[in-house]
Structures are given as C-alpha cells and as structure tokens.
Scaffold this motif. Structure first.
Motif, short mmCIF file in Angstrom:
data_model
loop_
_atom_site.label_atom_id
_atom_site.label_comp_id
_atom_site.label_asym_id
_atom_site.label_seq_id
_atom_site.Cartn_x
_atom_site.Cartn_y
_atom_site.Cartn_z
N GLN A 21 8.45 -41.50 21.84
CA GLN A 21 7.36 -42.11 23.73
C GLN A 21 6.97 -43.48 23.85
OE1 GLN A 21 6.58 -40.16 25.23
NE2 GLN A 21 4.82 -40.77 26.51
N TRP A 22 7.24 -44.31 22.82
CA TRP A 22 6.45 -45.47 23.11
C TRP A 22 8.07 -46.42 23.49
CZ3 TRP A 22 9.47 -50.19 21.38
CH2 TRP A 22 8.65 -51.05 21.47
N LEU A 23 8.62 -46.03 22.77
CA LEU A 23 10.33 -46.12 24.22
C LEU A 23 10.94 -45.65 24.94
CD1 LEU A 23 12.88 -48.37 23.01
CD2 LEU A 23 13.97 -46.29 22.27
N SER A 24 10.07 -44.44 25.05
CA SER A 24 10.40 -44.16 26.35
C SER A 24 9.43 -44.43 28.07
CB SER A 24 10.16 -42.78 26.41
OG SER A 24 10.17 -41.68 25.49
N VAL A 25 8.39 -44.75 26.93
CA VAL A 25 7.18 -45.38 27.87
C VAL A 25 7.61 -47.39 28.18
CG1 VAL A 25 4.76 -46.50 28.40
CG2 VAL A 25 5.38 -44.76 27.43
N ALA A 26 8.27 -47.78 26.89
CA ALA A 26 8.16 -49.33 27.69
C ALA A 26 9.93 -48.98 28.30
CB ALA A 26 8.94 -49.36 26.16
N LEU A 27 10.74 -48.62 28.28
CA LEU A 27 11.42 -48.69 29.23
C LEU A 27 11.93 -47.52 30.67
CD1 LEU A 27 15.11 -47.96 26.73
CD2 LEU A 27 13.58 -50.02 27.25
N ARG A 28 10.22 -46.78 30.50
CA ARG A 28 10.29 -46.00 32.20
C ARG A 28 11.71 -45.12 32.21
NH1 ARG A 28 7.08 -46.91 35.12
NH2 ARG A 28 8.15 -46.10 36.92
N ILE A 98 -6.91 -41.43 17.99
CA ILE A 98 -6.75 -41.28 19.04
C ILE A 98 -6.59 -42.10 20.38
CG2 ILE A 98 -8.17 -40.07 21.01
CD1 ILE A 98 -9.18 -39.05 18.14
N GLY A 99 -7.24 -43.23 19.97
CA GLY A 99 -6.66 -44.42 20.99
C GLY A 99 -5.02 -44.20 21.46
N LEU A 100 -4.25 -44.62 20.09
CA LEU A 100 -2.71 -45.15 20.88
C LEU A 100 -2.03 -43.84 21.54
CD1 LEU A 100 -0.55 -46.41 20.34
CD2 LEU A 100 -0.10 -45.23 17.55
N LEU A 101 -2.34 -42.82 20.82
CA LEU A 101 -1.48 -41.37 21.36
C LEU A 101 -2.32 -41.05 22.67
CD1 LEU A 101 -2.37 -38.62 18.67
CD2 LEU A 101 -0.23 -39.57 19.12
N ALA A 102 -3.68 -41.59 22.91
CA ALA A 102 -4.04 -41.48 24.66
C ALA A 102 -3.09 -42.51 25.46
CB ALA A 102 -5.04 -41.89 24.59
N LYS A 103 -3.08 -43.86 24.80
CA LYS A 103 -2.19 -44.43 25.51
C LYS A 103 -0.82 -44.02 25.38
CE LYS A 103 -4.65 -48.60 24.08
NZ LYS A 103 -4.60 -49.54 22.86
N LEU A 104 0.10 -43.48 24.53
CA LEU A 104 1.40 -43.40 24.78
C LEU A 104 1.51 -42.14 26.06
CD1 LEU A 104 2.35 -43.75 21.13
CD2 LEU A 104 2.89 -45.04 23.28
N GLN A 105 0.44 -41.30 26.38
CA GLN A 105 -0.09 -40.05 27.11
C GLN A 105 -0.23 -40.57 28.57
OE1 GLN A 105 -0.21 -36.36 26.31
NE2 GLN A 105 0.11 -36.90 28.62
N ARG A 106 -0.42 -42.20 28.02
CA ARG A 106 -0.18 -42.59 30.10
C ARG A 106 -1.40 -41.89 30.02
NH1 ARG A 106 3.85 -41.81 33.56
NH2 ARG A 106 3.95 -39.47 33.07
N THR A 107 -2.55 -42.29 29.69
CA THR A 107 -3.77 -42.64 30.29
C THR A 107 -4.38 -43.12 31.13
OG1 THR A 107 -4.37 -40.94 27.85
CG2 THR A 107 -6.16 -41.79 29.79
N ILE A 108 -5.44 -43.40 31.74
CA ILE A 108 -5.58 -43.98 32.51
C ILE A 108 -7.08 -44.42 32.38
CG2 ILE A 108 -6.38 -44.67 35.21
CD1 ILE A 108 -4.06 -42.39 36.03
N PHE A 109 -7.31 -45.33 31.53
CA PHE A 109 -8.97 -45.50 31.12
C PHE A 109 -10.11 -46.12 32.35
CE2 PHE A 109 -5.76 -45.67 28.04
CZ PHE A 109 -6.33 -45.36 26.73
N VAL A 110 -11.41 -45.01 32.38
CA VAL A 110 -12.16 -46.25 33.12
C VAL A 110 -13.83 -46.33 32.82
CG1 VAL A 110 -13.23 -43.89 33.41
CG2 VAL A 110 -13.96 -45.69 35.23
N ASP A 111 -13.78 -47.47 32.58
CA ASP A 111 -15.02 -48.37 32.06
C ASP A 111 -16.57 -48.20 32.88
OD1 ASP A 111 -16.52 -49.99 30.77
OD2 ASP A 111 -15.67 -51.44 31.28
N ARG A 112 -16.55 -46.74 32.98
CA ARG A 112 -18.44 -46.53 33.61
C ARG A 112 -19.38 -47.84 33.17
NH1 ARG A 112 -19.05 -40.79 30.07
NH2 ARG A 112 -19.08 -41.87 28.30
#
Length: 259
Positions: A21-28, A98-112
């Motif tokens: 998944q890391w490679l897939s995200v990096a290369l779109r 979990i943070g790494l998995l969320a990033k690889l899921q392409r999660t959008i993070f919001v600073d509340r």
C-alpha cells in the motif's frame, strides 16, 4: 487463546500489506484504492465480523457519506465495502501502528484545537472527492454506545460543500449512513450488551480490542439512506442526523424506519 490466534495472522497480513500500500500511495497506483478493501475484508474474516448491507452506496460523485460512529471496528467494516477515505482527529496520526495504517488508508486528519483547521480539512475533503474517492465523515465528532445517534455537527459538512463549489464542482452528494451492531456470538445484541462492542468515552483501546478479538462472532449492519436534497449546512446536518437515527432505530428494533 482465541485473541492470539487472531492477532498473529492479522499481523502477518498487515506486514505484507503495508509495503504494497505504501508503494501504491507513493506512485498513485489504482491499487491504492483496492488494497485497503481487500485488507479490511481479510481482517474481518479473521476477527469473525459479518457485515450486512441495507441499501447501496450512491454511485454519484463527488460523494460525502455522513455516518454515526460506534467503534474502531467501524473503520474495517466500512473499508471492506468500497474504496473510500475517512476523516479522523489528528491524534490518530500519532497512535503507534494505527497511525501508520490510517495514513496508508489516506485518512484526512483534522486538528480540533485549531480554529483554522475546518477550512484546510474541507479543502482536502473536496480534493479527494473531486478525485473520485467517497469521503466518510463521522458527523457526531465522537463515538457513542451504539444505542443512539448523537447530534451531527454541521461545520465540516458545510465547509466541504463550499470547497467543492469553490473548486468549480456542483457540490458533493451527501448520503446518510447508520452503523448498527446487531449480534454477538450468534445472539441478538440488546441495549445492555451493545456497548460491549462500542468504543467510546475514556475506554482504553488495547483492552477493548483484545476483548473483541477474544469474543468474535460480531454481526453488523450498514444502512445506506437516500442521498439528501441540496440545502444549507445546518439543514443537511439535521436531515442526515434524522435519517441516521431512523435507520439505526429500525436496525435495532426490527421495525421499519420512521422517515
């Protein structure tokens, strides 16, 4: 013993999936969307979670799915159905593993805690939706005990729609969703037992995760509502909340939703 029999294969599947998944995200690559779906399906099968779907995700794009939130299980449950992105609090990005998995899921993070975060996150949501990815927003802003739907917050719904318009799109289609945990160990879940699967309040994640893995046999329903008519952010939030509450009530009681 059962928890560890589940953890070992889940870890192995994760270790194989992370570099792919890391490679897939990096290369779109197109696989950046399909790998998470396959991963979540494998994890749910190993944990013993059965997902039933009532209604269908809207084929319209751009699409914003507005949902209630019950547990960390919501992520693999939803992620196993279709390629999508989540919106999560920024703290999740710093959680070990979990943070790494969320990033690889392409999660959008919001600073509340940031007053300027809404506009930035809305822009990211708009960009993902314009790229064809449905975005899931847990509109309560927190998780519940699974027996009710908390009030939906309108800020991100409205900001996302405004950003879509600013980028030249007509605006996102908004579809309400209700996540209902209905069974455990082959038996229906009642009001008093449903919080066994809910992760909310000040619960620690690790003990709750191990308890769910130990039990297995989880039945969950995803109820997709009709897309909402165009309207202001507050009206859209109220309508999505009303629809999610009606669908959750129907799922938990077995009666038709009072729409």
């Amino acid at each position: 013993m059962r928890a560890w029999l589940v953890i070992v294969p889940v870890v192995l599947v994760t270790l194989v999936g992370i570099p792919l998944q890391w490679l897939s995200v990096a290369l779109r690559l197109p696989s950046r969307r399909t790998i998470p779906v396959l991963y979540h399906r494998l994890v749910l099968a190993l944990v013993g979670v059965r997902v039933s779907t009532v209604g269908t995700p809207s084929p319209a794009r751009p699409l914003l799915i507005v949902s209630n939130h019950v547990s960390w299980l919501d992520i693999p449950v939803l992620g196993s159905r279709l390629p999508l992105c989540f919106v999560a609090k920024s703290e999740v990005a710093r959680w070990p593993g979990i943070g790494l998995l969320a990033k690889l899921q392409r999660t959008i993070f919001v600073d509340r805690a940031s007053r300027s975060a809404t506009g930035k996150v809305a822009g990211e949501m708009a960009a993902r939706m314009n790229d064809g990815d449905p975005v899931v927003l847990f509109a309560e802003g927190t998780s519940s005990d699974g027996n009710r739907v908390l009030p939906f917050r309108s800020a991100l719904i409205g900001a996302a729609r405004a950003s879509m318009g600013a980028e030249g799109a007509e605006g996102a289609t908004i579809q309400p969703l209700a996540i209902a945990y209905v069974g455990l160990g082959g038996l229906p879940l009642g009001r008093t037992r449903r919080p066994l699967l809910a992760w909310y309040g000040d619960m620690e994640l690790a003990p709750h995760l191990l308890e769910v893995l130990r039990r297995g046999g989880v039945d969950v329903e995803l109820h997709f509502g009709a897309p909402l008519a165009a309207g202001g952010r507050k009206a859209a939030a109220l309508e999505a909340e009303r629809a999610a509450r009606a669908m959750l009530g129907a799922a938990l009681t077995g009666r038709p939703p009072a729409l």
